[in-house]
Motif scaffolding. Structure first.
Motif, mmCIF file in Angstrom:
data_model
loop_
_atom_site.group_PDB
_atom_site.id
_atom_site.type_symbol
_atom_site.label_atom_id
_atom_site.label_comp_id
_atom_site.label_asym_id
_atom_site.label_seq_id
_atom_site.Cartn_x
_atom_site.Cartn_y
_atom_site.Cartn_z
ATOM 1 N N SER A 124 0.861 -1.175 0.000
ATOM 2 C CA SER A 124 0.000 0.000 0.000
ATOM 3 C C SER A 124 0.895 1.222 0.000
ATOM 4 O O SER A 124 2.110 1.123 0.262
ATOM 5 C CB SER A 124 -0.908 0.007 1.230
ATOM 6 N N PRO A 125 0.362 2.403 -0.292
ATOM 7 C CA PRO A 125 1.207 3.604 -0.267
ATOM 8 C C PRO A 125 1.928 3.794 1.062
ATOM 9 O O PRO A 125 3.048 4.321 1.080
ATOM 10 C CB PRO A 125 0.200 4.725 -0.534
ATOM 11 N N GLU A 126 1.303 3.337 2.149
ATOM 12 C CA GLU A 126 1.957 3.488 3.453
ATOM 13 C C GLU A 126 3.227 2.654 3.594
ATOM 14 O O GLU A 126 4.024 2.865 4.510
ATOM 15 C CB GLU A 126 0.977 3.113 4.573
ATOM 16 N N ASP A 127 3.435 1.684 2.678
ATOM 17 C CA ASP A 127 4.662 0.881 2.695
ATOM 18 C C ASP A 127 5.818 1.576 1.980
ATOM 19 O O ASP A 127 6.967 1.156 2.097
ATOM 20 C CB ASP A 127 4.408 -0.469 2.010
ATOM 21 N N LEU A 128 5.506 2.606 1.217
ATOM 22 C CA LEU A 128 6.537 3.330 0.474
ATOM 23 C C LEU A 128 7.167 4.409 1.352
ATOM 24 O O LEU A 128 6.556 4.850 2.330
ATOM 25 C CB LEU A 128 5.932 3.968 -0.776
ATOM 26 N N GLN A 129 8.377 4.811 0.981
ATOM 27 C CA GLN A 129 9.092 5.840 1.755
ATOM 28 C C GLN A 129 9.213 7.135 0.932
ATOM 29 O O GLN A 129 9.329 7.093 -0.292
ATOM 30 C CB GLN A 129 10.504 5.366 2.142
ATOM 31 N N TYR A 130 9.183 8.234 1.638
ATOM 32 C CA TYR A 130 9.483 9.509 0.991
ATOM 33 C C TYR A 130 10.928 9.474 0.507
ATOM 34 O O TYR A 130 11.859 9.297 1.290
ATOM 35 C CB TYR A 130 9.290 10.664 1.970
ATOM 36 N N ASN A 131 11.105 9.623 -0.792
ATOM 37 C CA ASN A 131 12.440 9.430 -1.365
ATOM 38 C C ASN A 131 12.917 10.588 -2.227
ATOM 39 O O ASN A 131 13.950 10.474 -2.912
ATOM 40 C CB ASN A 131 12.460 8.146 -2.200
ATOM 41 N N HIS A 132 12.191 11.681 -2.258
ATOM 42 C CA HIS A 132 12.566 12.777 -3.155
ATOM 43 C C HIS A 132 13.962 13.285 -2.780
ATOM 44 O O HIS A 132 14.240 13.576 -1.613
ATOM 45 C CB HIS A 132 11.552 13.909 -3.076
ATOM 46 N N PRO A 133 14.882 13.381 -3.760
ATOM 47 C CA PRO A 133 16.254 13.814 -3.456
ATOM 48 C C PRO A 133 16.325 15.157 -2.736
ATOM 49 O O PRO A 133 17.224 15.374 -1.915
ATOM 50 C CB PRO A 133 16.917 13.888 -4.835
ATOM 51 N N ASP A 134 15.380 16.063 -3.023
ATOM 52 C CA ASP A 134 15.410 17.368 -2.365
ATOM 53 C C ASP A 134 15.197 17.252 -0.862
ATOM 54 O O ASP A 134 15.694 18.088 -0.088
ATOM 55 C CB ASP A 134 14.344 18.287 -2.963
ATOM 56 N N LEU A 135 14.466 16.229 -0.437
ATOM 57 C CA LEU A 135 14.248 16.049 0.999
ATOM 58 C C LEU A 135 15.556 15.742 1.708
ATOM 59 O O LEU A 135 15.856 16.299 2.780
ATOM 60 C CB LEU A 135 13.236 14.920 1.246
ATOM 61 N N LYS A 136 16.346 14.862 1.079
ATOM 62 C CA LYS A 136 17.634 14.535 1.694
ATOM 63 C C LYS A 136 18.584 15.724 1.610
ATOM 64 O O LYS A 136 19.308 16.026 2.570
ATOM 65 C CB LYS A 136 18.248 13.317 0.993
ATOM 66 N N LYS A 137 18.572 16.388 0.489
ATOM 67 C CA LYS A 137 19.436 17.548 0.289
ATOM 68 C C LYS A 137 19.184 18.619 1.344
ATOM 69 O O LYS A 137 20.115 19.272 1.834
ATOM 70 C CB LYS A 137 19.210 18.098 -1.112
ATOM 71 N N ASN A 138 17.916 18.765 1.709
ATOM 72 C CA ASN A 138 17.544 19.814 2.666
ATOM 73 C C ASN A 138 17.393 19.291 4.092
ATOM 74 O O ASN A 138 16.856 20.001 4.955
ATOM 75 C CB ASN A 138 16.249 20.473 2.216
ATOM 76 N N ASN A 139 17.852 18.040 4.317
ATOM 77 C CA ASN A 139 17.785 17.438 5.658
ATOM 78 C C ASN A 139 16.366 17.427 6.225
ATOM 79 O O ASN A 139 16.149 17.620 7.426
ATOM 80 C CB ASN A 139 18.721 18.177 6.631
ATOM 81 N N ASN A 140 15.411 17.208 5.352
ATOM 82 C CA ASN A 140 14.020 17.145 5.800
ATOM 83 C C ASN A 140 13.815 15.873 6.620
ATOM 84 O O ASN A 140 14.194 14.780 6.187
ATOM 85 C CB ASN A 140 13.075 17.142 4.586
ATOM 86 N N PRO A 141 13.207 15.971 7.793
ATOM 87 C CA PRO A 141 13.063 14.795 8.660
ATOM 88 C C PRO A 141 12.157 13.713 8.087
ATOM 89 O O PRO A 141 12.178 12.576 8.577
ATOM 90 C CB PRO A 141 12.467 15.384 9.942
ATOM 91 N N TRP A 142 11.371 14.026 7.063
ATOM 92 C CA TRP A 142 10.488 13.026 6.489
ATOM 93 C C TRP A 142 11.189 12.120 5.478
ATOM 94 O O TRP A 142 10.638 11.097 5.065
ATOM 95 C CB TRP A 142 9.282 13.700 5.836
ATOM 96 N N TYR A 143 12.387 12.448 5.092
ATOM 97 C CA TYR A 143 13.118 11.612 4.138
ATOM 98 C C TYR A 143 13.323 10.212 4.728
ATOM 99 O O TYR A 143 13.806 10.061 5.857
ATOM 100 C CB TYR A 143 14.466 12.230 3.792
ATOM 101 N N GLY A 144 12.948 9.182 3.978
ATOM 102 C CA GLY A 144 13.120 7.810 4.411
ATOM 103 C C GLY A 144 12.004 7.284 5.291
ATOM 104 O O GLY A 144 11.989 6.086 5.608
ATOM 105 N N ARG A 145 11.054 8.125 5.663
ATOM 106 C CA ARG A 145 9.937 7.669 6.475
ATOM 107 C C ARG A 145 8.775 7.234 5.578
ATOM 108 O O ARG A 145 8.677 7.629 4.418
ATOM 109 C CB ARG A 145 9.493 8.771 7.443
ATOM 110 N N ASN A 146 7.893 6.432 6.118
ATOM 111 C CA ASN A 146 6.780 5.907 5.334
ATOM 112 C C ASN A 146 5.766 7.001 5.006
ATOM 113 O O ASN A 146 5.564 7.934 5.787
ATOM 114 C CB ASN A 146 6.087 4.779 6.085
#
Length: 633
Positions: free
Chosen positions: A380-402
């Motif tokens: 389901s979508p809840e099994d996927l992780q936030y993966n947008h490169p800009d999230l990691k670039k900007n140290n967004n805490p949601w990067y890698g979370r479901n």
């Protein structure tokens, strides 16, 4: 390699011949393109099998590609709806989109027209072989009969579909060599009775062991079972089914290289590319095939069609940032963060209903490998992780979370971007593409699992619930589900099990229509609707789309879809359309062009659609042994 080259050459030659003989622009004697003509091509079994390969290629196109025709069979059923909510035109409000003069063969609307036109192409190709069968030389009578049986199968395969999609249709059993504008509709029951002995012949003579993609004895047996069931010959269907499963048992142990991969199970094995290539796979009875080294252009695209549109710009993090991307950060080492290669880049064309994603998975299926409780098989979508490169670039805490479903997600995005799906069934690697849609693979047409489910259904119609439960339980126990008892058996249990097992395989709408016809013909009370009895004389209803017309209780198909679908006629709408269905959609509209160009004959339109007022009594196909010639109606 020589065999592949020889077969490919034959296919090319026969394709040229069939195109010449099927040209609608000019029926004058064609200028020869080469020294290859019917007279020196249809000289032996290989030449005829090349023509039959054209039928097999035609079969493959039902399942392959963006907006593949098989989607229409599921969208017009209980199991799914059209998910592309970004445009007007797709098959959502069926009273508007399914009209005879609408765009009936377009990936952005519906593929109903594909089944009509390609169905008759397949019949044409098969009739060429049948008509010329005595012109060639064979090693023996068995070789000749195997070729003829294969052609019979392909003609019957199309007629089985057409008679359950469109009802009464034109019947052709001869090679058309000149323009014909005087087709007439034939009674569907007489068509089914006509193809039954053809399939008995095919089941007797077609070989058991064949190359992938070729017609096998077991495939002939499955189609024979289906026609027997449509005609109420349940004992013969059970007999054939039992013969098939003795030779072709289910795969019950892991058997491919996938068994060492994490987050996989027997279902991943069974539905993997490797399994469909594995000669030890006893369960596969017929396949359509696309191999990269032979025809790299045909891709299954199951992930594009059936996976949510997770790459939509509207899938955002809770703090409002773009959440997902096909491309990933170059330094990312977690393979699951590559959503594109882990799940495929979907656009949500085939949106499952709640019936498939929730309702059929009860406490009895808690351990079912095919079901939603198994988070390796379903995602389901809840099994996927936030993966947008800009999230990691900007140290967004949601990067890698479901992923978290946005509270304010629109109806359009909820339909298209947020639903569960059977990952084990739809995942097909697509390594040559940047965006993984679903690559080249064989695909099951028939499996032994369906044979058991058909045996179970036959016992249901015969009033033998214990035997029906036994047949269902062979499939259920293999998957890890709890066994059923005789008390659990009704038509709902049969259809639920088909849904669990045959997603993206069976012709779901056609099978529901077959069941509807069987209820109407037998008069068997339907227990799940309080003993309701259906009739043939009002099968499609009174016609029209007036909301004041009573529609329930007219045919089982409509009642069942209304009971199970959480979209059709439930007030679900978005900015482009509302999901609506009427009782006459049990049969599809005959394309207006097919009727209007048939200037010397009458092809009937189905009740409920414009043009049905011009219908005449359908003709009856002559009994076994009578061949219709080119002068026949």
């Amino acid at each position: 390699m020589r065999k592949i080259f020889k077969n490919t050459l034959y296919i090319i030659i026969v394709g040229i011949i069939l195109m010449i003989s099927g040209c609608n622009e000019s029926w004058l004697e064609p200028k020869p393109l080469s020294f290859y003509t019917p007279e020196n091509t249809y000289v032996d079994a290989d030449g005829f099998y090349a023509a039959i390969t054209t039928c097999e290629r035609n079969m493959r196109h039902e399942y392959f590609g963006d907006g593949a025709p098989i989607l229409t069979e599921f969208i017009l059923s209980d199991m799914a709806v059209e998910g592309t909510t970004d445009k007007a035109g797709p098959q959502m409000d069926l009273d508007v989109s399914l009209l005879p003069d609408a765009k009936l063969n377009d990936i952005n609307t519906t593929r109903i027209g594909w089944y009509w036109y390609e169905g008759y192409k397949g019949i044409k190709y098969a009739n060429v072989v049948i008509s010329k069968i005595d012109q060639a030389k064979y090693k023996d009578e068995a070789e000749k009969n195997a070729v003829l049986g294969s052609a019979y199968f392909h003609r019957a395969y199309r007629y089985y579909k057409l008679t359950h999609q469109f009802g009464n249709v034109p019947y052709l059993d001869w090679e058309i060599t000149e323009p014909k504008y005087d087709f007439f509709s034939y009674d569907r029951w007489s068509i089914l009775e006509k193809i039954l002995p053809d399939l008995e012949f095919a089941y007797k003579w077609v070989p058991e062991k064949v190359d992938r993609g070729r017609t096998s004895k077991a495939a002939c047996g499955v189609l024979l079972m289906k026609v027997c069931m449509a005609l109420g010959q349940f004992d013969r269907a059970i007999e054939v089914g039992n013969e098939i499963v003795v030779i072709h048992p289910l795969m019950t142990q892991r058997f491919t290289a996938n068994r060492t991969k994490p987050r996989t199970n027997l279902m991943h094995d069974l539905h993997s590319v490797e399994a469909k290539l594995d000669r030890s796979n006893t369960e596969g009875l017929m396949y359509v095939v696309a191999y990269p080294e032979i025809d790299g252009s045909d891709k299954i695209q199951t992930m594009r069609n059936g996976v949510p549109f997770w790459n939509s710009g509207n899938v955002k993090t809770p703090d409002g940032k773009a959440g997902t991307s096909v491309s990933i950060d170059a330094a990312e080492t977690n393979p699951w963060m590559d959503l594109n290669k882990s799940y495929g880049r979907g656009i949500g064309r085939l949106r499952p209903t709640g019936y498939y994603t929730n309702k059929i998975w009860t406490s009895k299926e808690k351990n079912d490998l095919r079901g939603i409780y198994n988070r390796d098989s379903w995602r389901s979508p809840e099994d996927l992780q936030y993966n947008h490169p800009d999230l990691k670039k900007n140290n967004n805490p949601w990067y890698g979370r479901n992923l978290v479903k946005p509270a304010a997600m629109s109806v359009e995005d909820t339909i298209r971007c947020w639903f569960s799906w059977p990952h084990y069934k739809l995942f097909v690697p697509d390594p040559l593409q940047t965006q993984w849609a679903g690559g080249e693979t064989p695909w099951y047409i028939y499996r032994s699992a369906e044979v058991y489910l058909m045996i179970a259904e036959c016992h249901y119609w015969k009033g033998q619930p214990a035997q029906a439960a036994d047949a269902l339980n062979v499939v259920r126990v293999r998957a890890g589900a709890d066994p059923l008892t005789a008390a659990d058996i009704n038509i709902g249990a049969i259809l639920d099990e088909r849904a669990r097992e045959l997603y993206y395989e069976e012709n779901r709408k056609s099978e529901l229509t077959r069941v509807a016809y069987t209820y109407a013909k037998t008069g068997k009370p339907c227990e799940i609707f309080g003993g309701r009895v259906y009739k043939l004389d009002n099968f499609s209803g009174p016609g029209g789309t007036n909301s004041n017309i009573k529609q329930e209780g007219i045919n089982f198909y409509y009642d069942w879809v209304m009971k199970q679908s959480n979209f059709y006629n439930k007030g679900v709408k978005h900015k482009w359309a509302e999901y609506k269905m009427s009782v006459h959609h049990v049969l599809w509209p005959v394309p207006a062009n097919a009727i209007n160009t048939n200037i010397k004959g009458i092809i009937n339109q189905n009740i409920g659609y414009p043009g049905a007022e011009n219908n005449v009594e359908p003709l009856i196909v002559p009994k076994e042994g009578t061949v219709l010639g080119p002068d026949a109606k």
